[in-house]
Write an enzyme that holds these catalytic residues in place. Structure first.
Site, PDB file in Angstrom:
ATOM      1  N   LYS A  53      42.394  28.052  41.311  1.00 58.01           N
ATOM      2  CA  LYS A  53      41.699  29.059  41.021  1.00 58.01           C
ATOM      3  C   LYS A  53      40.370  28.628  39.941  1.00 58.01           C
ATOM      4  O   LYS A  53      39.389  28.849  40.301  1.00 58.01           O
ATOM      5  CB  LYS A  53      42.160  30.351  40.301  1.00 58.01           C
ATOM      6  N   GLN A  97      47.877  35.993  35.826  1.00 55.70           N
ATOM      7  CA  GLN A  97      48.737  35.444  36.802  1.00 55.70           C
ATOM      8  C   GLN A  97      50.030  36.240  36.957  1.00 55.70           C
ATOM      9  O   GLN A  97      50.594  36.302  35.880  1.00 55.70           O
ATOM     10  CB  GLN A  97      48.867  33.942  37.060  1.00 55.70           C
ATOM     11  N   ASP A 120      40.871  40.657  40.337  1.00 53.17           N
ATOM     12  CA  ASP A 120      41.907  40.968  41.131  1.00 53.17           C
ATOM     13  C   ASP A 120      42.095  42.219  42.098  1.00 53.17           C
ATOM     14  O   ASP A 120      42.748  42.257  43.245  1.00 53.17           O
ATOM     15  CB  ASP A 120      43.309  40.706  40.427  1.00 53.17           C
TER      16      ASP A 120
HETATM   17  N1  GUN Z   1      50.403  36.020  41.943  1.00 56.39           N
HETATM   18  C1  GUN Z   1      50.552  35.696  42.950  1.00 56.39           C
HETATM   19  N2  GUN Z   1      49.343  36.025  43.971  1.00 56.39           N
HETATM   20  C2  GUN Z   1      48.593  36.556  42.956  1.00 56.39           C
HETATM   21  C3  GUN Z   1      47.071  37.044  42.980  1.00 56.39           C
HETATM   22  O1  GUN Z   1      46.481  37.224  43.882  1.00 56.39           O
HETATM   23  N3  GUN Z   1      46.677  37.477  41.652  1.00 56.39           N
HETATM   24  C4  GUN Z   1      47.345  37.484  40.673  1.00 56.39           C
HETATM   25  N4  GUN Z   1      46.925  37.681  39.466  1.00 56.39           N
HETATM   26  N5  GUN Z   1      48.708  36.697  40.524  1.00 56.39           N
HETATM   27  C5  GUN Z   1      49.092  36.447  41.743  1.00 56.39           C
END
Ligand code: GUN
Length: 281
Positions: A53, A97, A120
Site C-alpha cells: 500500500k 490494517q 477503507d
Molecule cells: N486486512 C485485510 N484486508 C484489509 C483491508 O482491505 N483493509 C484493512 N485495513 N485491513 C485489511
C-alpha cells in the site's frame, strides 16, 4: 466456449496512471494527497499488505506514512494516534490494517477515524452512505470489482447478480453496489441451501468466501461473468481463488484470474479513494 479474461493487472495499471495524472494536477494547486497506514503487531500477511500500500502510493506521487506499532500498543494510545492523524492537514486518508491484536476493539478504532479520511470505507458513516446512495468512500475490494465489470462494458440493469459471502468488507457492500446499478441481487452464504440452484440462474457471480472451489463448472450458467475475490493457497502452495478456474473458464463468458484479478484492483482503488479524499478538501 472459453471465457475472456478480465485482466486486473492491466486495469489497475490504467487506474494508477489516471491517479498519477490527477495527483499531479492537485500538486499544481499546492495539495499533495497523503495516506497514513497504521500497522499494529507483526502479522506476516499484514506486513506484506501494508508495504504494498505504501509503495503503491509513493509510486503514484502520494505522500505516505507507515506507522508501525508493537502488538502491545494500548487501545487508548492507538485512538490517540488516530486523533492526531484526523487533525493532520497533510493526511487525507487513514487506514488501520486489520486484524488488530485481540485486546483492541477494532470496531471502536474504525469508528474513531474521521469519515472524511475513511479511505477503507469501513466506517459506519461510509456504510450508511453506500446504503442510502450518498457520496462517501466505498470499500476498495467491491469498488474494484465494479470497475472490472465497467471495464468490459457490462450492463448490470435487470441482470441477476449472485454474491457469495456476506462480510462487511466485501459481500454486503458488493451487493449494495450491484443493486445501485439496478441488478437483481441475491446474497448467498454459509447457511444457503443448494448454492448451485442460485448460481445457475446468475448472469454475474461474485465469489467472496475465502475457500477453494466454492464455485464449480456445473454451478455456472453458460456465458456468465465470474468475479473471484478469493485469495487461497492450493495444495502446491500456489495462490488461487474461490472459483475452480480451469473448469469454470470453459463455461463462463468472462472471468477474473487469481492472481492478477481483483487483488491489484483492490490496491488501486485505495489510491483512488485517497486521491478523492484530497480532492474533496
Ligand atoms: N486486512 C485485510 N484486508 C484489509 C483491508 O482491505 N483493509 C484493512 N485495513 N485491513 C485489511
Amino acid at each position: 466456449m472459453t471465457a475472456q479474461l478480465i485482466d486486473g493487472n492491466a486495469l489497475a495499471a490504467r487506474t494508477r496512471a489516471d491517479v498519477s495524472r490527477r495527483v499531479q494536477a492537485l500538486k499544481a494547486r499546492g495539495v499533495t494527497p497523503g495516506l497514513a497506514v497504521i500497522l499494529v503487531g507483526e502479522d506476516p500477511a499484514s506486513q506484506v499488505y501494508v508495504r504494498h500500500k505504501v509503495k503503491d502510493s509513493e509510486k503514484a506521487g502520494l505522500h505516505s506514512v507507515l506507522e508501525r506499532h508493537p502488538a502491545t500498543l494500548s487501545e487508548a494510545d492507538l485512538l490517540a494516534r488516530i486523533d492526531a492523524l484526523n487533525n493532520d492537514p497533510a493526511i487525507h486518508g487513514i487506514l488501520v490494517q486489520l486484524p488488530l491484536p485481540k485486546h483492541i476493539d477494532a470496531a471502536r478504532v474504525i469508528e474513531s477515524i474521521s469519515p472524511a479520511k475513511d479511505v477503507d470505507g469501513f466506517h459506519m458513516a461510509s456504510a450508511g452512505a453506500l446504503v442510502t446512495g450518498q457520496p462517501g468512500f466505498w470499500p476498495c475490494t467491491p469498488y474494484g470489482c465494479m470497475k472490472m465489470l465497467e471495464s468490459i462494458g457490462y450492463e448490470l440493469r435487470g441482470k441477476h447478480a449472485v454474491v457469495i459471502g456476506r462480510s462487511n468488507i466485501v459481500g454486503k457492500p458488493m451487493a449494495l453496489m450491484l443493486l445501485a446499478k439496478s441488478a437483481t441481487v441475491t446474497i448467498c452464504h454459509s447457511a444457503t441451501q443448494d448454492l448451485g440452484a442460485f448460481t445457475r440462474q446468475a448472469d454475474v457471480v461474485v465469489a467472496a468466501v475465502g475457500k477453494r472451489n466454492v464455485l464449480t463448472a456445473d454451478m455456472v450458467k453458460p456465458g456468465a461473468v465470474i468475479i473471484d475475490v478469493g485469495m487461497n493457497r492450493n495444495d502446491d502452495g500456489k495462490l488461487c481463488g474461490d472459483v475452480d478456474f480451469a473448469a469454470v473458464r470453459e463455461v463462463a463468458g468472462w472471468i477474473t484470474p487469481v492472481p492478477g484479478g481483483v487483488g491489484p484492483m483492490t490496491r488501486a482503488m485505495l489510491l483512488v479513494n485517497t486521491l478523492e479524499a484530497a480532492e474533496r478538501t
